[in-house]
Enzyme design. Structure first.
Site, PDB file in Angstrom:
ATOM      1  N   GLY A   1      -8.432   0.607   3.105  1.00  0.00           N
ATOM      2  CA  GLY A   1      -8.223  -0.809   3.368  1.00  0.00           C
ATOM      3  C   GLY A   1      -8.873  -1.794   2.441  1.00  0.00           C
TER       4      GLY A   1
ATOM      5  N   GLU B   1     -10.817   6.821   3.216  1.00  0.00           N
ATOM      6  CA  GLU B   1      -9.405   7.042   2.865  1.00  0.00           C
ATOM      7  C   GLU B   1      -8.841   5.912   2.007  1.00  0.00           C
ATOM      8  OE1 GLU B   1      -7.537   7.138   6.692  1.00  0.00           O
ATOM      9  OE2 GLU B   1      -8.224   9.143   7.148  1.00  0.00           O
TER      10      GLU B   1
ATOM     11  N   ARG C   1      -4.922   2.004  -2.063  1.00  0.00           N
ATOM     12  CA  ARG C   1      -4.627   0.905  -2.992  1.00  0.00           C
ATOM     13  C   ARG C   1      -5.717   0.721  -4.053  1.00  0.00           C
ATOM     14  NH1 ARG C   1      -1.496  -3.502  -1.310  1.00  0.00           N
ATOM     15  NH2 ARG C   1      -1.982  -2.915   0.835  1.00  0.00           N
TER      16      ARG C   1
ATOM     17  N   ARG D   1       7.475  -4.727  -2.570  1.00  0.00           N
ATOM     18  CA  ARG D   1       6.366  -5.515  -2.004  1.00  0.00           C
ATOM     19  C   ARG D   1       6.584  -7.031  -2.028  1.00  0.00           C
ATOM     20  NH1 ARG D   1       1.676  -5.744  -3.186  1.00  0.00           N
ATOM     21  NH2 ARG D   1       0.854  -5.481  -1.100  1.00  0.00           N
TER      22      ARG D   1
ATOM     23  N   TYR E   1       6.503  -8.256   1.770  1.00  0.00           N
ATOM     24  CA  TYR E   1       5.251  -8.864   2.259  1.00  0.00           C
ATOM     25  C   TYR E   1       4.968 -10.206   1.595  1.00  0.00           C
ATOM     26  CZ  TYR E   1       4.441  -3.800   2.868  1.00  0.00           C
ATOM     27  OH  TYR E   1       4.540  -2.460   3.147  1.00  0.00           O
TER      28      TYR E   1
ATOM     29  N   CYS F   1      21.904  -7.770  -5.095  1.00  0.00           N
ATOM     30  CA  CYS F   1      22.619  -8.892  -4.478  1.00  0.00           C
ATOM     31  C   CYS F   1      21.927  -9.422  -3.236  1.00  0.00           C
ATOM     32  CB  CYS F   1      24.030  -8.443  -4.147  1.00  0.00           C
ATOM     33  SG  CYS F   1      24.845  -7.890  -5.622  1.00  0.00           S
ATOM     34  N   GLU F   2      20.715  -9.877  -3.399  1.00  0.00           N
ATOM     35  CA  GLU F   2      19.986 -10.516  -2.302  1.00  0.00           C
ATOM     36  C   GLU F   2      19.068 -11.562  -2.904  1.00  0.00           C
ATOM     37  OE1 GLU F   2      18.115  -8.553   0.846  1.00  0.00           O
ATOM     38  OE2 GLU F   2      19.333  -6.742   0.689  1.00  0.00           O
TER      39      GLU F   2
ATOM     40  N   TYR G   1       1.831   1.636  -3.592  1.00  0.00           N
ATOM     41  CA  TYR G   1       2.947   1.197  -2.752  1.00  0.00           C
ATOM     42  C   TYR G   1       4.087   0.633  -3.613  1.00  0.00           C
ATOM     43  CZ  TYR G   1      -0.845   1.801   0.547  1.00  0.00           C
ATOM     44  OH  TYR G   1      -1.894   2.332   1.261  1.00  0.00           O
TER      45      TYR G   1
HETATM   46  N1  LLP Z   1      -5.720   5.422   6.044  1.00  0.00           N
HETATM   47  C1  LLP Z   1      -4.756   5.101   6.919  1.00  0.00           C
HETATM   48  C2  LLP Z   1      -4.770   5.713   8.253  1.00  0.00           C
HETATM   49  C3  LLP Z   1      -3.752   4.187   6.547  1.00  0.00           C
HETATM   50  O1  LLP Z   1      -2.801   3.855   7.422  1.00  0.00           O
HETATM   51  C4  LLP Z   1      -3.771   3.614   5.252  1.00  0.00           C
HETATM   52  C5  LLP Z   1      -2.732   2.664   4.834  1.00  0.00           C
HETATM   53  C6  LLP Z   1      -4.786   4.000   4.363  1.00  0.00           C
HETATM   54  C7  LLP Z   1      -5.764   4.896   4.791  1.00  0.00           C
HETATM   55  C8  LLP Z   1      -4.882   3.471   2.967  1.00  0.00           C
HETATM   56  O2  LLP Z   1      -5.099   2.100   2.963  1.00  0.00           O
HETATM   57  P1  LLP Z   1      -5.399   1.321   1.595  1.00  0.00           P
HETATM   58  O3  LLP Z   1      -6.746   1.787   1.099  1.00  0.00           O
HETATM   59  O4  LLP Z   1      -4.335   1.660   0.624  1.00  0.00           O
HETATM   60  O5  LLP Z   1      -5.394  -0.088   1.981  1.00  0.00           O
HETATM   61  N2  LLP Z   1       2.789  -0.714   2.051  1.00  0.00           N
HETATM   62  C9  LLP Z   1       1.731  -1.686   2.263  1.00  0.00           C
HETATM   63  C10 LLP Z   1       0.408  -1.033   2.620  1.00  0.00           C
HETATM   64  C11 LLP Z   1       0.480  -0.156   3.841  1.00  0.00           C
HETATM   65  C12 LLP Z   1      -0.812   0.542   4.170  1.00  0.00           C
HETATM   66  C13 LLP Z   1      -0.625   1.514   5.259  1.00  0.00           C
HETATM   67  N3  LLP Z   1      -1.777   2.275   5.591  1.00  0.00           N
HETATM   68  C14 LLP Z   1       1.606  -2.551   1.018  1.00  0.00           C
HETATM   69  O6  LLP Z   1       2.367  -2.368   0.079  1.00  0.00           O
HETATM   70  O7  LLP Z   1       0.781  -3.460   0.989  1.00  0.00           O
END
Ligand code: LLP
Length: 421
Positions: free
Chosen positions: A239, A273, A276, A312, A316, A344-345, A374
């Site tokens: 996160g 975990e 990004r 993205r 978002y 086409c959007e 992502y």
């Molecule tokens: N752990 C769990 C349980 C998760 O659901 C996620 C991301 C992560 C770790 C990794 O999170 P990060 O460090 O990448 O923030 N597609 C969206 C982001 C979706 C994230 C979903 N879960 C975007 O493009 O912003």
């Protein structure tokens, strides 16, 4: 910090010039930098030096085998959310003992394969899933090592589609019911309760929500101990955000310090975990300008990449910096343009009112930045556009790590039923 820089006015990935790559691979394509991946991983991992911690890279951010393997070589484990991702992690050489299976709904077959592979832990997100896992494990004569994912009801203050820790979000077991569910879990013969997991959202740019959530988690671990339930593993999720548009997210060290302060005293093993943060700024999407259209209201730069390649911005309203591969000179005039794809959007827009050199012409290249996370993983074949290739650079070497799909391959996936012949 990343390794995409102008060298003599031309954008390079480490020692490889982007126009050279474009010529050899065609456009559009994703380009990742090994040095950046490695640097991000090392900076992040070193924030937990001295703690008993494992960094389980969240494959969902970018699950190309070459990317996983690059991180595996540095010691990364994996956070996976499907049997597909689990196979990717294992195939790239990550030991099962470093694989965590997260996700809000696991199918029986996924549970079976995870138990068969003997991965470190399965994170369970609901009571029905717990009951099912117990059943599957007993059926296999095994005990499933689990963490319960707890929803701490904390607002991560991020985009609503990627916030996961609020009561109204589908994720985890409400913290208010956690003790009761833990007691049920501990009484199940097919379940070995080993951990507690939380992930409150993605692209967080402030430590406060993390601090709030982890403090709650620490309180729960202590309370569980009074009930005779010993938690060995704290999974703190991912996160931590990155800079897309001048944000100043906390540095990994500050995050690590906050982790020490909130949960360091518990004497548990810690799993992190990140997704990004490791890959986001280690990748760009390179695209060629097809047309420049001067409309009455706007100038449109029409690229050969589209929303199917990078969803993205439209999904978002995400901001991705867009730069010309040939650097604008000091005296060059900049034009204000909308950068769009050919789909086409109206939503097929990468950026509105962006500054690009006035001299930009059809045939020129642009880079859409911070696209390593992502990006490719969320691409689709909408408008029957073939999946974009991925390239990994390392020093002055590069390799195509996913070939461009052919349109025939794509159409070949369809089957016409006999009655239409
Ligand atoms: N752990 C769990 C349980 C998760 O659901 C996620 C991301 C992560 C770790 C990794 O999170 P990060 O460090 O990448 O923030 N597609 C969206 C982001 C979706 C994230 C979903 N879960 C975007 O493009 O912003």
């Amino acid at each position: 910090m990343n390794h995409f820089e102008y060298v003599d006015g031309v954008l390079s990935a480490e020692g490889v010039s982007i126009p050279d790559l474009a010529q050899q691979v065609g456009t559009p394509f994703y380009c990742y930098s090994t040095a950046t991946l490695e640097r991000h991983y090392k900076v992040y991992a070193s924030a937990f030096d001295g703690l008993d911690a494992t960094v389980c890279y969240a494959l969902k951010a970018n699950s190309n085998q070459a990317v996983i393997k690059t991180l595996a070589k540095l010691g990364a484990g994996a956070d996976v959310v499907s049997v597909g991702e689990m196979r990717r992690a294992l195939r790239a050489g990550i030991a099962p003992s470093k694989v965590i299976f997260s996700g809000v709904g696991k199918a029986d077959a996924e549970m079976r394969e995870a138990l068969e592979a003997d991965i470190a832990q399965i994170n369970v997100e609901s009571i029905p899933e717990l009951i099912e896992l117990n059943r599957v494990a007993l059926d296999m004569g095994k005990k499933a090592r689990i963490a319960l994912r707890i929803n701490p009801h904390v607002d991560a203050k991020t985009h609503e589609k990627i916030a996961t820790g609020k009561a109204e979000n589908k994720f985890g077991i409400d913290w208010t019911r956690a003790i009761e569910v833990y007691r049920d879990a501990a009484a199940m013969d097919g379940i070995d309760v080993t951990g507690i997991a939380m992930h409150i959202g993605s692209q967080l740019t402030d430590l406060t929500p993390f601090r709030e959530a982890f403090t709650r988690l620490a309180g729960m671990v202590e309370e569980l101990r009074t009930h005779g339930i010993e938690i060995k593993n704290l999974d703190l999720g991912g996160g931590l955000g990155i800079a897309y548009q001048g944000e100043t997210p906390p540095l990994p060290d500050a995050y690590g310090q906050m982790v020490r302060e909130t949960v360091g005293h518990l004497g548990c093993h810690i799993t992190l975990e990140p997704g990004r943060l490791i890959v986001g700024n280690a990748g760009i999407l390179v695209s060629r300008v097809m047309y420049i259209k001067d409309g009455e209201a706007k100038r449109f730069v029409i690229l050969d990449a589209a929303m199917n390649d990078l969803i993205r911005p439209t999904l978002y309203n995400a901001y991705h910096e867009i730069i010309a591969v040939n650097e604008a000179g000091d005296g060059d005039k900049m034009a204000t343009v909308d950068v769009v794809g050919p789909v086409c959007e109206t939503g097929d827009t990468f950026g509105k009112d962006r500054k690009l050199p006035d001299t930009l012409q059809p045939g020129d290249l642009v880079a859409i930045c911070s696209a390593g996370a992502y990006g490719a993983v969320m691409s689709s074949t909408y408008n029957t556009r073939a999946l974009t290739p991925e390239v990994l650079v390392s020093g002055d070497k590069f390799a195509v790590i996913r070939e461009r799909q052919s349109i025939d391959e794509l159409i070949g996936l369809d089957k016409i039923p006999g009655w239409l012949d």
